[in-house]
Design a protein around this motif. Structure first.
Motif, PDB file in Angstrom:
ATOM      1  N   PHE A  29      -0.371   7.328  -6.768  1.00 29.84           N
ATOM      2  CA  PHE A  29       0.873   7.833  -7.325  1.00 29.84           C
ATOM      3  C   PHE A  29       1.616   6.699  -8.036  1.00 29.84           C
ATOM      4  O   PHE A  29       1.386   5.514  -7.781  1.00 29.84           O
ATOM      5  N   ASP A  30       2.515   7.087  -8.932  1.00 27.32           N
ATOM      6  CA  ASP A  30       3.364   6.126  -9.644  1.00 27.32           C
ATOM      7  C   ASP A  30       4.504   5.736  -8.710  1.00 27.32           C
ATOM      8  O   ASP A  30       5.597   6.308  -8.746  1.00 27.32           O
ATOM      9  N   LEU A  31       4.245   4.740  -7.882  1.00 26.66           N
ATOM     10  CA  LEU A  31       5.150   4.378  -6.803  1.00 26.66           C
ATOM     11  C   LEU A  31       6.196   3.366  -7.246  1.00 26.66           C
ATOM     12  O   LEU A  31       5.942   2.518  -8.099  1.00 26.66           O
ATOM     13  N   ALA A  32       7.372   3.445  -6.633  1.00 32.55           N
ATOM     14  CA  ALA A  32       8.368   2.393  -6.778  1.00 32.55           C
ATOM     15  C   ALA A  32       7.796   1.099  -6.211  1.00 32.55           C
ATOM     16  O   ALA A  32       6.942   1.120  -5.315  1.00 32.55           O
ATOM     17  N   GLU A  33       8.268  -0.032  -6.730  1.00 32.55           N
ATOM     18  CA  GLU A  33       7.676  -1.318  -6.380  1.00 32.55           C
ATOM     19  C   GLU A  33       7.669  -1.565  -4.872  1.00 32.55           C
ATOM     20  O   GLU A  33       6.653  -1.982  -4.301  1.00 32.55           O
ATOM     21  N   GLY A  34       8.797  -1.323  -4.222  1.00 32.43           N
ATOM     22  CA  GLY A  34       8.876  -1.589  -2.785  1.00 32.43           C
ATOM     23  C   GLY A  34       7.945  -0.707  -1.979  1.00 32.43           C
ATOM     24  O   GLY A  34       7.316  -1.169  -1.015  1.00 32.43           O
ATOM     25  N   ALA A  35       7.851   0.570  -2.351  1.00 32.02           N
ATOM     26  CA  ALA A  35       6.957   1.482  -1.642  1.00 32.02           C
ATOM     27  C   ALA A  35       5.501   1.044  -1.799  1.00 32.02           C
ATOM     28  O   ALA A  35       4.710   1.097  -0.852  1.00 32.02           O
ATOM     29  N   ARG A  36       5.138   0.596  -2.997  1.00 27.82           N
ATOM     30  CA  ARG A  36       3.759   0.142  -3.222  1.00 27.82           C
ATOM     31  C   ARG A  36       3.467  -1.121  -2.409  1.00 27.82           C
ATOM     32  O   ARG A  36       2.405  -1.231  -1.786  1.00 27.82           O
ATOM     33  N   GLN A  37       4.406  -2.071  -2.395  1.00 26.61           N
ATOM     34  CA  GLN A  37       4.201  -3.295  -1.626  1.00 26.61           C
ATOM     35  C   GLN A  37       3.978  -2.986  -0.147  1.00 26.61           C
ATOM     36  O   GLN A  37       3.048  -3.500   0.487  1.00 26.61           O
ATOM     37  N   LEU A  38       4.850  -2.156   0.401  1.00 25.83           N
ATOM     38  CA  LEU A  38       4.767  -1.857   1.826  1.00 25.83           C
ATOM     39  C   LEU A  38       3.523  -1.050   2.154  1.00 25.83           C
ATOM     40  O   LEU A  38       2.845  -1.310   3.163  1.00 25.83           O
ATOM     41  N   LEU A  39       3.187  -0.081   1.310  1.00 27.43           N
ATOM     42  CA  LEU A  39       2.021   0.749   1.582  1.00 27.43           C
ATOM     43  C   LEU A  39       0.737  -0.069   1.535  1.00 27.43           C
ATOM     44  O   LEU A  39      -0.159   0.108   2.376  1.00 27.43           O
ATOM     45  N   MET A  40       0.628  -0.987   0.576  1.00 27.95           N
ATOM     46  CA  MET A  40      -0.560  -1.841   0.511  1.00 27.95           C
ATOM     47  C   MET A  40      -0.672  -2.713   1.761  1.00 27.95           C
ATOM     48  O   MET A  40      -1.757  -2.894   2.316  1.00 27.95           O
ATOM     49  N   PHE A  41       0.454  -3.219   2.226  1.00 31.35           N
ATOM     50  CA  PHE A  41       0.468  -4.025   3.441  1.00 31.35           C
ATOM     51  C   PHE A  41       0.041  -3.193   4.649  1.00 31.35           C
ATOM     52  O   PHE A  41      -0.794  -3.619   5.457  1.00 31.35           O
ATOM     53  N   LEU A  42       0.595  -1.997   4.763  1.00 35.64           N
ATOM     54  CA  LEU A  42       0.292  -1.156   5.916  1.00 35.64           C
ATOM     55  C   LEU A  42      -1.160  -0.700   5.917  1.00 35.64           C
ATOM     56  O   LEU A  42      -1.817  -0.664   6.966  1.00 35.64           O
ATOM     57  N   GLN A  43      -1.669  -0.343   4.743  1.00 35.95           N
ATOM     58  CA  GLN A  43      -3.063   0.094   4.682  1.00 35.95           C
ATOM     59  C   GLN A  43      -4.017  -1.060   4.960  1.00 35.95           C
ATOM     60  O   GLN A  43      -5.102  -0.865   5.512  1.00 35.95           O
ATOM     61  N   GLY A  44      -3.604  -2.275   4.607  1.00 33.88           N
ATOM     62  CA  GLY A  44      -4.463  -3.418   4.852  1.00 33.88           C
ATOM     63  C   GLY A  44      -4.490  -3.860   6.296  1.00 33.88           C
ATOM     64  O   GLY A  44      -5.466  -4.455   6.764  1.00 33.88           O
ATOM     65  N   SER A  45      -3.408  -3.559   7.032  1.00 34.42           N
ATOM     66  CA  SER A  45      -3.328  -4.034   8.406  1.00 34.42           C
ATOM     67  C   SER A  45      -3.342  -2.916   9.435  1.00 34.42           C
ATOM     68  O   SER A  45      -3.293  -3.185  10.640  1.00 34.42           O
ATOM     69  N   GLY A  46      -3.375  -1.670   8.968  1.00 38.32           N
ATOM     70  CA  GLY A  46      -3.372  -0.541   9.892  1.00 38.32           C
ATOM     71  C   GLY A  46      -1.985   0.052   9.981  1.00 38.32           C
ATOM     72  O   GLY A  46      -1.022  -0.635  10.321  1.00 38.32           O
ATOM     73  N   LEU A  47      -1.845   1.331   9.672  1.00 34.16           N
ATOM     74  CA  LEU A  47      -0.529   1.961   9.582  1.00 34.16           C
ATOM     75  C   LEU A  47       0.275   1.863  10.872  1.00 34.16           C
ATOM     76  O   LEU A  47       1.493   1.801  10.848  1.00 34.16           O
ATOM     77  N   LYS A  48      -0.402   1.845  12.005  1.00 38.51           N
ATOM     78  CA  LYS A  48       0.324   1.906  13.270  1.00 38.51           C
ATOM     79  C   LYS A  48       0.280   0.594  14.047  1.00 38.51           C
ATOM     80  O   LYS A  48       0.842   0.497  15.129  1.00 38.51           O
ATOM     81  N   ASN A  49      -0.381  -0.422  13.502  1.00 40.48           N
ATOM     82  CA  ASN A  49      -0.558  -1.642  14.284  1.00 40.48           C
ATOM     83  C   ASN A  49      -0.261  -2.912  13.486  1.00 40.48           C
ATOM     84  O   ASN A  49      -0.818  -3.964  13.753  1.00 40.48           O
ATOM     85  N   SER A  50       0.618  -2.808  12.495  1.00 38.51           N
ATOM     86  CA  SER A  50       0.859  -3.957  11.626  1.00 38.51           C
ATOM     87  C   SER A  50       2.053  -4.764  12.109  1.00 38.51           C
ATOM     88  O   SER A  50       2.879  -4.317  12.894  1.00 38.51           O
ATOM     89  N   ASP A  51       2.132  -6.001  11.603  1.00 41.90           N
ATOM     90  CA  ASP A  51       3.316  -6.821  11.822  1.00 41.90           C
ATOM     91  C   ASP A  51       4.427  -6.379  10.873  1.00 41.90           C
ATOM     92  O   ASP A  51       4.229  -5.537  10.006  1.00 41.90           O
ATOM     93  N   LEU A  52       5.603  -6.985  11.021  1.00 36.96           N
ATOM     94  CA  LEU A  52       6.728  -6.672  10.159  1.00 36.96           C
ATOM     95  C   LEU A  52       6.503  -7.254   8.769  1.00 36.96           C
ATOM     96  O   LEU A  52       6.126  -8.409   8.618  1.00 36.96           O
ATOM     97  N   PHE A  53       6.755  -6.438   7.740  1.00 40.99           N
ATOM     98  CA  PHE A  53       6.605  -6.865   6.352  1.00 40.99           C
ATOM     99  C   PHE A  53       7.972  -7.190   5.775  1.00 40.99           C
ATOM    100  O   PHE A  53       8.949  -6.465   5.983  1.00 40.99           O
ATOM    101  N   TYR A  54       8.067  -8.293   5.039  1.00 38.56           N
ATOM    102  CA  TYR A  54       9.298  -8.641   4.329  1.00 38.56           C
ATOM    103  C   TYR A  54       8.999  -8.742   2.838  1.00 38.56           C
ATOM    104  O   TYR A  54       8.041  -9.417   2.438  1.00 38.56           O
ATOM    105  N   GLY A  55       9.816  -8.074   2.020  1.00 39.72           N
ATOM    106  CA  GLY A  55       9.580  -8.090   0.575  1.00 39.72           C
ATOM    107  C   GLY A  55      10.866  -8.250  -0.209  1.00 39.72           C
ATOM    108  O   GLY A  55      11.970  -8.142   0.325  1.00 39.72           O
ATOM    109  N   ARG A  56      10.693  -8.484  -1.524  1.00 38.31           N
ATOM    110  CA  ARG A  56      11.810  -8.605  -2.443  1.00 38.31           C
ATOM    111  C   ARG A  56      11.550  -7.698  -3.644  1.00 38.31           C
ATOM    112  O   ARG A  56      10.435  -7.587  -4.113  1.00 38.31           O
ATOM    113  N   ILE A  57      12.627  -7.078  -4.129  1.00 38.60           N
ATOM    114  CA  ILE A  57      12.535  -6.221  -5.298  1.00 38.60           C
ATOM    115  C   ILE A  57      13.628  -6.651  -6.267  1.00 38.60           C
ATOM    116  O   ILE A  57      14.779  -6.823  -5.879  1.00 38.60           O
ATOM    117  N   GLY A  58      13.275  -6.795  -7.545  1.00 36.42           N
ATOM    118  CA  GLY A  58      14.255  -7.143  -8.561  1.00 36.42           C
ATOM    119  C   GLY A  58      14.508  -8.635  -8.591  1.00 36.42           C
ATOM    120  O   GLY A  58      13.760  -9.455  -8.061  1.00 36.42           O
TER     121      GLY A  58
END
Length: 263
Positions: A233-262
């Motif tokens: 999908f044509d995702l907003a930047e933050g949603a894409r960053q977080l989703l890639m992180f979660l899919q890479g580490s497991g949706l239910k077992n990941s560490d906390l993600f910190y990101g910046r937008i803009g």
């Protein structure tokens, strides 16, 4: 040549029927008054600007006019309404030079656009089995893009309760809120350097409980999609960053993600 001035409401004391904190309007070309979309203007407030707008639009420094403040850059002015006696509202304005009024096109005048201080928002990575909930935003700053449901936290509201309310308003469903999975700094600046949006976003993992999915307030569409298809999908930047992180580490077992937008 006269500079464009952005006049923003930084504080409202009492009960003003016209302005809310974060509202703004513009003076262009040294004389042309341009309100934001849907923004009413008050004659009391304009009278406080009249003695100074010409000088400020021609580059006279606020310090030279006695209008500077340690609270931040720009000139500070006050509506003359003595709210303690009239029952009305006294408004504090900040006047900033060099802004561009066209950035307000399509932006609703609200406390979210050009805020006086950073705002707190929440988002939900909502799962139903192997499906993920996405919404398509109908308003800036992510208008037309897909993201996770969520929105601003209201006064006196806990983060989890804010997310439940936002998902119910935007999607018509009830959720159970889990742990925090992501935190974002979101700062969007206009071409003149002004901060158009400034959020601290806290994203939670959540699960579907009940309700029929529908598109409600602030969203043009809401859909359940297979988790593996969401990145298409044509995702907003933050949603894409977080989703890639979660899919890479497991949706239910990941560490906390910190990101910046803009910027």
């Amino acid at each position: 040549m006269a500079q464009t001035l952005k006049i923003e409401v930084v504080k409202v004391m009492g009960s003003c029927p016209v302005y809310r904190e974060g509202d703004c309007f513009y003076i262009e070309d040294g004389y042309r008054l341009r309100p934001g979309p849907g923004q009413a203007l008050c004659m009391h407030g304009l009278s406080s600007l009249m003695p100074y707008y010409a000088a400020l639009s021609r580059g006279i420094r606020p310090e030279e006019l006695g209008l500077a403040s340690a609270a931040g850059p720009g000139a500070y002015l006050q509506c003359p309404d003595p709210c303690a006696y009239t029952g009305g509202g006294t408004v504090i304005f900040r006047v900033l030079p060099g802004a561009a009024s066209h950035v307000l096109e399509g932006v609703r005048s609200s406390s979210r656009a050009y805020p006086a201080r950073p705002l707190v928002g929440v988002g939900g990575v909502v799962l139903k089995g192997e499906e993920l909930l996405l919404v398509r935003r109908s308003a800036p700053p992510s208008q037309g893009l897909w993201s996770f449901p969520g929105g601003g936290v209201e006064i006196g509201e806990e983060l989890a309760e804010a997310l439940k309310r936002e998902v119910r308003e935007e999607c018509g469903i009830s959720i159970e809120v889990g742990r925090i999975v992501g935190v974002f700094d979101l700062i969007y600046r206009d071409p003149g350097g002004g901060v158009a949006y400034h959020y601290l976003l806290v994203d939670f993992l959540a699960s579907y409980l009940e309700g029929d999915l529908r598109a409600g307030s602030d969203v043009a569409d809401a859909v359940w999609v297979p988790c593996r298809e969401a990145l298409k999908f044509d995702l907003a930047e933050g949603a894409r960053q977080l989703l890639m992180f979660l899919q890479g580490s497991g949706l239910k077992n990941s560490d906390l993600f910190y990101g910046r937008i803009g910027t």
